[in-house]
Design an enzyme around this catalytic site. Structure first.
Site, short mmCIF file in Angstrom:
data_model
loop_
_atom_site.label_atom_id
_atom_site.label_comp_id
_atom_site.label_asym_id
_atom_site.label_seq_id
_atom_site.Cartn_x
_atom_site.Cartn_y
_atom_site.Cartn_z
N ASP A 36 10.64 11.98 -39.18
CA ASP A 36 9.52 12.83 -38.84
C ASP A 36 9.25 12.86 -37.39
O ASP A 36 9.15 11.80 -36.87
CB ASP A 36 8.34 12.24 -39.47
CG ASP A 36 6.99 12.90 -39.16
OD1 ASP A 36 6.89 13.87 -38.57
OD2 ASP A 36 5.97 12.70 -39.81
N TYR A 94 0.59 28.48 -32.16
CA TYR A 94 1.92 28.73 -32.49
C TYR A 94 2.64 29.23 -31.22
O TYR A 94 3.71 28.72 -30.67
CB TYR A 94 2.23 29.39 -33.56
CG TYR A 94 3.76 29.62 -34.12
CD1 TYR A 94 4.58 28.44 -34.34
CD2 TYR A 94 4.55 30.90 -33.77
CE1 TYR A 94 5.85 28.41 -34.56
CE2 TYR A 94 6.00 30.84 -34.35
CZ TYR A 94 6.60 29.80 -34.72
OH TYR A 94 7.93 29.85 -34.91
N LYS A 100 5.53 27.55 -28.58
CA LYS A 100 6.97 27.94 -28.40
C LYS A 100 7.05 28.44 -26.82
O LYS A 100 8.05 28.18 -26.27
CB LYS A 100 7.16 29.01 -29.35
CG LYS A 100 7.20 28.71 -30.77
CD LYS A 100 8.22 27.69 -30.97
CE LYS A 100 8.61 27.46 -32.57
NZ LYS A 100 9.67 26.53 -32.75
N VAL A 129 12.31 35.72 -39.79
CA VAL A 129 13.60 35.07 -40.55
C VAL A 129 12.92 34.80 -41.97
O VAL A 129 12.03 33.83 -41.98
CB VAL A 129 14.30 33.74 -39.76
CG1 VAL A 129 15.52 33.28 -40.49
CG2 VAL A 129 14.51 34.27 -38.48
N1 LIG Z 1 11.35 31.71 -39.99
C1 LIG Z 1 10.91 32.36 -39.06
O1 LIG Z 1 10.34 33.79 -39.05
C2 LIG Z 1 10.98 31.84 -37.49
C3 LIG Z 1 10.98 32.78 -36.42
C4 LIG Z 1 11.11 32.12 -35.44
C5 LIG Z 1 11.51 30.77 -34.91
N2 LIG Z 1 11.36 29.91 -36.28
C6 LIG Z 1 11.52 28.51 -35.77
O2 LIG Z 1 12.63 28.08 -36.39
C7 LIG Z 1 12.44 26.77 -36.80
C8 LIG Z 1 12.86 26.65 -38.21
O3 LIG Z 1 12.10 27.06 -39.23
P1 LIG Z 1 12.66 27.88 -40.60
O4 LIG Z 1 12.33 29.22 -40.49
O5 LIG Z 1 14.13 27.27 -40.87
O6 LIG Z 1 11.33 27.24 -41.36
P2 LIG Z 1 11.38 26.13 -42.68
O7 LIG Z 1 12.42 26.57 -43.94
O8 LIG Z 1 10.18 25.98 -43.29
O9 LIG Z 1 12.10 24.86 -42.16
C9 LIG Z 1 11.52 23.98 -41.13
C10 LIG Z 1 12.11 22.66 -41.02
O10 LIG Z 1 11.31 21.86 -40.10
C11 LIG Z 1 11.27 20.50 -40.90
N3 LIG Z 1 10.20 19.91 -40.33
C12 LIG Z 1 8.72 20.33 -40.31
N4 LIG Z 1 7.82 19.49 -39.56
C13 LIG Z 1 8.82 18.28 -39.58
C14 LIG Z 1 8.64 16.98 -39.04
N5 LIG Z 1 7.11 16.70 -38.62
N6 LIG Z 1 9.73 16.15 -38.95
C15 LIG Z 1 10.72 16.70 -39.33
N7 LIG Z 1 11.27 17.99 -39.73
C16 LIG Z 1 10.04 18.77 -39.89
C17 LIG Z 1 11.34 20.87 -42.21
O11 LIG Z 1 11.80 19.81 -43.08
P3 LIG Z 1 10.74 18.76 -43.79
O12 LIG Z 1 9.51 19.51 -44.58
O13 LIG Z 1 11.92 18.01 -44.80
O14 LIG Z 1 10.27 17.68 -42.79
C18 LIG Z 1 12.19 22.24 -42.28
O15 LIG Z 1 13.37 21.52 -42.62
C19 LIG Z 1 11.17 26.42 -36.58
O16 LIG Z 1 10.87 25.70 -35.37
C20 LIG Z 1 10.51 27.71 -36.40
O17 LIG Z 1 9.50 27.65 -35.52
C21 LIG Z 1 11.19 30.36 -37.35
#
Ligand SMILES: NC(=O)c1ccc[n+]([C@@H]2O[C@H](COP(=O)([O-])OP(=O)(O)OC[C@H]3O[C@@H](n4cnc5c(N)ncnc54)[C@H](OP(=O)(O)O)[C@@H]3O)[C@@H](O)[C@H]2O)c1
Length: 259
Positions: free
Chosen positions: A67, A160, A164, A193
Site C-alpha cells: 500500500d 486530483y 498530478k 484511458v
Molecule cells: N484512466 C485514466 O483515464 C487515467 C488518465 C491519466 C492518468 N491516469 C493515472 O494512471 C495511473 C493508473 O490508473 P489506471 O487508469 O490504470 O486505474 P486503475 O485501473 O484503477 O489502476 C489503479 C492501480 O493503482 C493501484 N492503487 C491504488 N491505490 C493504491 C495504494 N494505496 N497502494 C498501492 N496501489 C494502489 C490499484 O491497485 P490496488 O487497488 O490493488 O491497490 C490499481 O492497480 C494512476 O496514477 C492514474 O492517476 C489514469
C-alpha cells in the site's frame, strides 16, 4: 510497434493489479524482463502472476502486497524483495486514483488525504526507496504516471489536478538531481484511458463511470504501456522526458469530441 529488445534486469510497477500497471507488467514481461508487481489486492496480483507465468516468456514474476500510502508497507516490501530481484532497473510509479468530481467545499478531508497520500506521497516515498541504489549502480529508469490533469486543470478536479501537478514537478526535479548519472526520468501524462479508474472515482457506480468514455474511442491501458516500453527501450543516451498521449478526439481534459 517499433521496440528494440532491451534486456533489463528488473521492472517494478506499483498499482499493477489493473489498468495501466497490469499492461506494463505484461509488456515488460513479454519482452524478457523480470517484473515485480505491487498493489493492495494480492488476489488480483496473484492471478496476473499466474497468467504471466503461463505465457511464453520465462522471465520471473514477483507479486507482493504494498500500500503506497503507508511507509511501513513500502519498507516491508523493499525488505522482503528476494535478493536476486533487489536491483531495480525500471521503476514505474503508477499507483493512483481520483475520488469524485466536486468543488473544493464539498470534498472531505478523507478524500484529500487518500488522493494526496496515494498520488503524491506514494510516488515520493517509493522513489526514495529505490533511487539511492540506482544512483549507487549508476543505472535506472523511473517512470512517474502523472496525467494530462497535471497540466490541463479543470473545475471540480482540484485535488486530483494538484496531485498530478506535484508529480510533474517531482519528475522534473528528480531528473535535474540525477543529471550527472545514467538514470533517466520520464513523466507520463495520459488523457482518457478506459480502466477501473472511473469506477473507483465514482465509488463503484458503474453507470456514472461509463460517462467519461462515452462517444469517444478512448485510449487503452496497453497504449500507455506501449509508450512506456518504447521510452524504456531507447538507447541509453536517449531520455524521453515527457510523454503526453490523448485519444484522437481529445485535445485537453475538457475539449473532447463525442459522437
Ligand atoms: N484512466 C485514466 O483515464 C487515467 C488518465 C491519466 C492518468 N491516469 C493515472 O494512471 C495511473 C493508473 O490508473 P489506471 O487508469 O490504470 O486505474 P486503475 O485501473 O484503477 O489502476 C489503479 C492501480 O493503482 C493501484 N492503487 C491504488 N491505490 C493504491 C495504494 N494505496 N497502494 C498501492 N496501489 C494502489 C490499484 O491497485 P490496488 O487497488 O490493488 O491497490 C490499481 O492497480 C494512476 O496514477 C492514474 O492517476 C489514469
Amino acid at each position: 510497434m517499433n521496440v528494440h529488445h532491451f534486456n533489463f534486469n528488473e521492472t517494478n510497477s506499483t498499482g499493477a493489479s489493473s489498468g495501466i500497471g497490469e499492461s506494463c507488467a505484461k509488456i515488460f514481461h513479454q519482452n524478457g524482463n523480470h517484473v515485480i508487481i505491487l498493489g493492495r489486492r494480492i488476489d488480483k496480483l496473484n492471478e496476473i502472476k499466474r497468467n504471466l507465468e503461463n505465457s511464453e516468456s520465462k522471465a520471473k514474476v514477483f507479486a507482493m502486497e504494498c500500500d503506497v500510502t503507508s511507509s511501513e508497507s513500502i519498507n516491508d516490501m523493499v525488505t522482503k524483495l528476494p535478493t536476486e530481484l533487489k536491483n531495480i532497473d525500471i521503476l514505474i510509479n503508477n499507483a493512483g486514483l481520483a475520488l469524485g468530481s466536486e468543488p473544493v467545499s464539498n470534498i472531505s478531508n478523507d478524500e484529500i488525504d487518500r488522493v494526496i497520500d496515494t498520488n503524491v506521497k506514494g510516488v515520493f516515498r517509493v522513489t526514495r526507496s529505490f533511487l539511492p541504489d540506482m544512483i549507487k549502480r549508476n543505472t535506472g529508469h523511473i517512470f512517474n504516471v502523472s496525467s494530462i490533469a497535471g497540466n490541463h486543470w479543470y473545475v471540480n478536479g482540484s485535488i486530483y489536478c494538484a496531485s498530478k501537478a506535484a508529480v510533474n514537478a517531482f519528475s522534473d526535479i528528480v531528473r535535474k538531481e540525477v543529471v550527472a548519472t545514467k538514470i533517466r526520468v520520464t513523466n507520463v501524462c495520459p488523457g482518457l484511458v478506459e480502466t477501473e479508474f472511473s469506477v473507483i472515482r465514482f465509488g463503484g457506480d458503474v453507470e456514472k463511470a461509463k460517462k467519461p468514455y462515452m462517444g469517444i474511442d478512448a485510449l487503452t491501458p496497453d497504449d500507455i504501456a506501449d509508450n512506456i516500453y518504447y521510452a524504456a527501450s531507447r538507447p541509453e543516451h536517449v531520455q524521453i522526458t515527457t510523454i503526453e498521449t490523448m485519444a484522437n478526439n481529445q485535445a485537453s481534459t475538457t475539449v473532447i469530441h463525442r459522437v
